[in-house]
Design a protein around this motif. Structure first.
Motif, PDB file in Angstrom:
ATOM      1  N   GLN A 100      23.532  40.265  38.422  1.00 27.13           N
ATOM      2  CA  GLN A 100      24.737  40.792  39.055  1.00 27.13           C
ATOM      3  C   GLN A 100      24.912  42.272  38.718  1.00 27.13           C
ATOM      4  O   GLN A 100      24.680  42.690  37.579  1.00 27.13           O
ATOM      5  CB  GLN A 100      25.980  40.026  38.600  1.00 27.13           C
ATOM      6  CG  GLN A 100      26.040  38.594  39.081  1.00 27.13           C
ATOM      7  CD  GLN A 100      27.357  37.941  38.701  1.00 27.13           C
ATOM      8  OE1 GLN A 100      27.836  38.082  37.585  1.00 27.13           O
ATOM      9  NE2 GLN A 100      27.946  37.216  39.630  1.00 27.13           N
ATOM     10  N   ASP A 102      27.758  45.380  38.968  1.00 29.14           N
ATOM     11  CA  ASP A 102      29.106  45.889  39.229  1.00 29.14           C
ATOM     12  C   ASP A 102      28.957  47.341  39.676  1.00 29.14           C
ATOM     13  O   ASP A 102      28.889  48.260  38.862  1.00 29.14           O
ATOM     14  CB  ASP A 102      29.946  45.779  37.953  1.00 29.14           C
ATOM     15  CG  ASP A 102      31.384  46.222  38.164  1.00 29.14           C
ATOM     16  OD1 ASP A 102      31.769  46.508  39.313  1.00 29.14           O
ATOM     17  OD2 ASP A 102      32.132  46.285  37.165  1.00 29.14           O
ATOM     18  N   TYR A 109      32.735  41.675  39.488  1.00 29.98           N
ATOM     19  CA  TYR A 109      31.405  41.558  40.088  1.00 29.98           C
ATOM     20  C   TYR A 109      31.426  40.875  41.450  1.00 29.98           C
ATOM     21  O   TYR A 109      30.362  40.691  42.045  1.00 29.98           O
ATOM     22  CB  TYR A 109      30.493  40.747  39.157  1.00 29.98           C
ATOM     23  CG  TYR A 109      30.004  41.482  37.944  1.00 29.98           C
ATOM     24  CD1 TYR A 109      28.711  41.984  37.880  1.00 29.98           C
ATOM     25  CD2 TYR A 109      30.835  41.681  36.850  1.00 29.98           C
ATOM     26  CE1 TYR A 109      28.244  42.653  36.756  1.00 29.98           C
ATOM     27  CE2 TYR A 109      30.386  42.352  35.718  1.00 29.98           C
ATOM     28  CZ  TYR A 109      29.091  42.830  35.687  1.00 29.98           C
ATOM     29  OH  TYR A 109      28.644  43.504  34.565  1.00 29.98           O
ATOM     30  N   GLN A 110      32.562  40.503  41.965  1.00 33.56           N
ATOM     31  CA  GLN A 110      32.634  39.668  43.151  1.00 33.56           C
ATOM     32  C   GLN A 110      33.162  40.398  44.378  1.00 33.56           C
ATOM     33  O   GLN A 110      33.549  39.772  45.357  1.00 33.56           O
ATOM     34  CB  GLN A 110      33.499  38.438  42.856  1.00 33.56           C
ATOM     35  CG  GLN A 110      32.920  37.576  41.738  1.00 33.56           C
ATOM     36  CD  GLN A 110      33.751  36.345  41.450  1.00 33.56           C
ATOM     37  OE1 GLN A 110      34.921  36.266  41.808  1.00 33.56           O
ATOM     38  NE2 GLN A 110      33.142  35.366  40.802  1.00 33.56           N
ATOM     39  N   GLU A 111      33.154  41.707  44.357  1.00 37.89           N
ATOM     40  CA  GLU A 111      33.606  42.488  45.509  1.00 37.89           C
ATOM     41  C   GLU A 111      32.450  42.721  46.476  1.00 37.89           C
ATOM     42  O   GLU A 111      31.277  42.654  46.090  1.00 37.89           O
ATOM     43  CB  GLU A 111      34.185  43.823  45.042  1.00 37.89           C
ATOM     44  CG  GLU A 111      35.406  43.664  44.148  1.00 37.89           C
ATOM     45  CD  GLU A 111      35.909  44.982  43.606  1.00 37.89           C
ATOM     46  OE1 GLU A 111      37.123  45.181  43.614  1.00 37.89           O
ATOM     47  OE2 GLU A 111      35.086  45.802  43.174  1.00 37.89           O
ATOM     48  N   ASP A 114      29.752  45.182  45.489  1.00 40.31           N
ATOM     49  CA  ASP A 114      28.836  44.796  44.419  1.00 40.31           C
ATOM     50  C   ASP A 114      27.589  44.115  44.987  1.00 40.31           C
ATOM     51  O   ASP A 114      27.552  43.724  46.152  1.00 40.31           O
ATOM     52  CB  ASP A 114      29.546  43.879  43.426  1.00 40.31           C
ATOM     53  CG  ASP A 114      30.730  44.554  42.751  1.00 40.31           C
ATOM     54  OD1 ASP A 114      30.610  45.762  42.447  1.00 40.31           O
ATOM     55  OD2 ASP A 114      31.754  43.889  42.550  1.00 40.31           O
ATOM     56  N   ARG A 115      26.583  43.957  44.141  1.00 40.15           N
ATOM     57  CA  ARG A 115      25.319  43.368  44.584  1.00 40.15           C
ATOM     58  C   ARG A 115      24.848  42.295  43.602  1.00 40.15           C
ATOM     59  O   ARG A 115      25.152  42.330  42.413  1.00 40.15           O
ATOM     60  CB  ARG A 115      24.234  44.447  44.720  1.00 40.15           C
ATOM     61  CG  ARG A 115      24.507  45.448  45.844  1.00 40.15           C
ATOM     62  CD  ARG A 115      24.420  44.783  47.195  1.00 40.15           C
ATOM     63  NE  ARG A 115      24.622  45.713  48.298  1.00 40.15           N
ATOM     64  CZ  ARG A 115      25.793  45.917  48.892  1.00 40.15           C
ATOM     65  NH1 ARG A 115      26.875  45.254  48.469  1.00 40.15           N
ATOM     66  NH2 ARG A 115      25.888  46.754  49.893  1.00 40.15           N
ATOM     67  N   GLN A 116      24.071  41.342  44.133  1.00 39.00           N
ATOM     68  CA  GLN A 116      23.469  40.288  43.336  1.00 39.00           C
ATOM     69  C   GLN A 116      22.025  40.086  43.786  1.00 39.00           C
ATOM     70  O   GLN A 116      21.721  40.169  44.979  1.00 39.00           O
ATOM     71  CB  GLN A 116      24.225  38.964  43.508  1.00 39.00           C
ATOM     72  CG  GLN A 116      25.702  39.018  43.181  1.00 39.00           C
ATOM     73  CD  GLN A 116      26.361  37.657  43.315  1.00 39.00           C
ATOM     74  OE1 GLN A 116      26.197  36.801  42.463  1.00 39.00           O
ATOM     75  NE2 GLN A 116      27.092  37.451  44.405  1.00 39.00           N
ATOM     76  N   ASN A 136      25.617  40.353  48.523  1.00 37.14           N
ATOM     77  CA  ASN A 136      26.695  41.199  48.020  1.00 37.14           C
ATOM     78  C   ASN A 136      27.484  40.432  46.964  1.00 37.14           C
ATOM     79  O   ASN A 136      27.199  39.270  46.669  1.00 37.14           O
ATOM     80  CB  ASN A 136      27.580  41.727  49.154  1.00 37.14           C
ATOM     81  CG  ASN A 136      28.458  40.656  49.795  1.00 37.14           C
ATOM     82  OD1 ASN A 136      28.574  39.526  49.297  1.00 37.14           O
ATOM     83  ND2 ASN A 136      29.087  40.999  50.905  1.00 37.14           N
ATOM     84  N   GLY A 137      28.480  41.090  46.392  1.00 35.59           N
ATOM     85  CA  GLY A 137      29.205  40.463  45.299  1.00 35.59           C
ATOM     86  C   GLY A 137      29.958  39.217  45.690  1.00 35.59           C
ATOM     87  O   GLY A 137      30.236  38.354  44.844  1.00 35.59           O
TER      88      GLY A 137
END
Length: 229
Positions: A100, A102, A109-111, A114-116, A136-137
């Protein structure tokens, strides 16, 4: 004639330059060379990493137990390279990593910004397989970055390491932008996670920044001298 005051000023400028050169060049000097995604891991020597203790996975069978998360960049290559290492080499079932990022560094981290990365790694004595997807997040799939690539250890016991990469543009960042990342693992229901780590990925801008910093330091000292002399 060079006065004592000028010698002192020049010495200060050179001192700043040398200190910055050491700070910016030391990581490159320690690294073994450019990172290549090839399933060989000698090029990760000297790279930055965060370690994770052995035996802290959710199950005691050793599966999914992360050992370290490495990261690095290459000159003139706006790409963040990553390598994950685990303690146990058994890769049946496959291990799934979630890395994850930010991106705006606000602790969430969940916007959407953000990226995963979802990384699936498995291997045997003949071959490794690494597949990487970008989300994305919020968990929305964006693209596949790698599909069944031989970017991991392949040993009789399975393997412990896999490497992969994501471009700065896919992360939505610029060089030297501060972001925070962490990694999770899941292997057969045994889960683990690293601590948070803040990084500032860079490509070839180190020497440009050094030059700019030295010029800025020289200008600042010249201004001080103009006022005090």
């Amino acid at each position: 004639m060079i006065t004592r005051a000028w010698r002192t000023w020049i010495g200060r400028v050179l001192g700043v330059a040398c200190a910055l050169a050491v700070l910016l060049a030391a990581p490159a000097a320690r690294a073994a060379g450019p990172i290549v995604l090839d399933g060989e891991f000698g090029d990760w020597s000297g790279r930055s990493f965060i370690s994770d203790p052995q035996g802290d996975a959710s199950k005691s069978n050793g599966q999914g137990d992360i050992r370290a998360l490495y990261w690095g960049t290459n000159p003139n290559d706006p790409t963040l390279y990553l390598m994950l290492e685990k303690w146990d080499e058994v890769n049946r079932p496959p291990i799934v990593y979630l890395v994850q990022f930010d991106i705006n560094n606000n602790g969430d981290y969940q916007e959407a910004v953000d990226r995963q990365l979802v990384v699936i790694y498995t291997s045997n004595a003949q071959r490794s397989s690494v597949t990487v997807s970008l989300l994305n997040g919020a968990g929305v799939y964006l693209k596949t970055l790698a599909l069944d690539e031989p970017w991991g250890d392949a040993t009789p016991g399975g393997g412990t390491r896999c490497e992969f990469a994501v471009s700065f543009s896919d992360l939505g960042i610029v060089p030297h932008q501060a972001i925070t990342m962490r990694a999770f693992s899941d292997q057969g229901g045994s889960q683990d996670a690293t601590a948070f780590v803040q990084i500032s990925p860079a490509n070839a801008l180190g020497y440009l920044l050094l030059g700019a910093a030295v010029l800025a330091a020289a200008w600042h000292m010249a201004q001080r001298r103009r006022v005090t002399v």
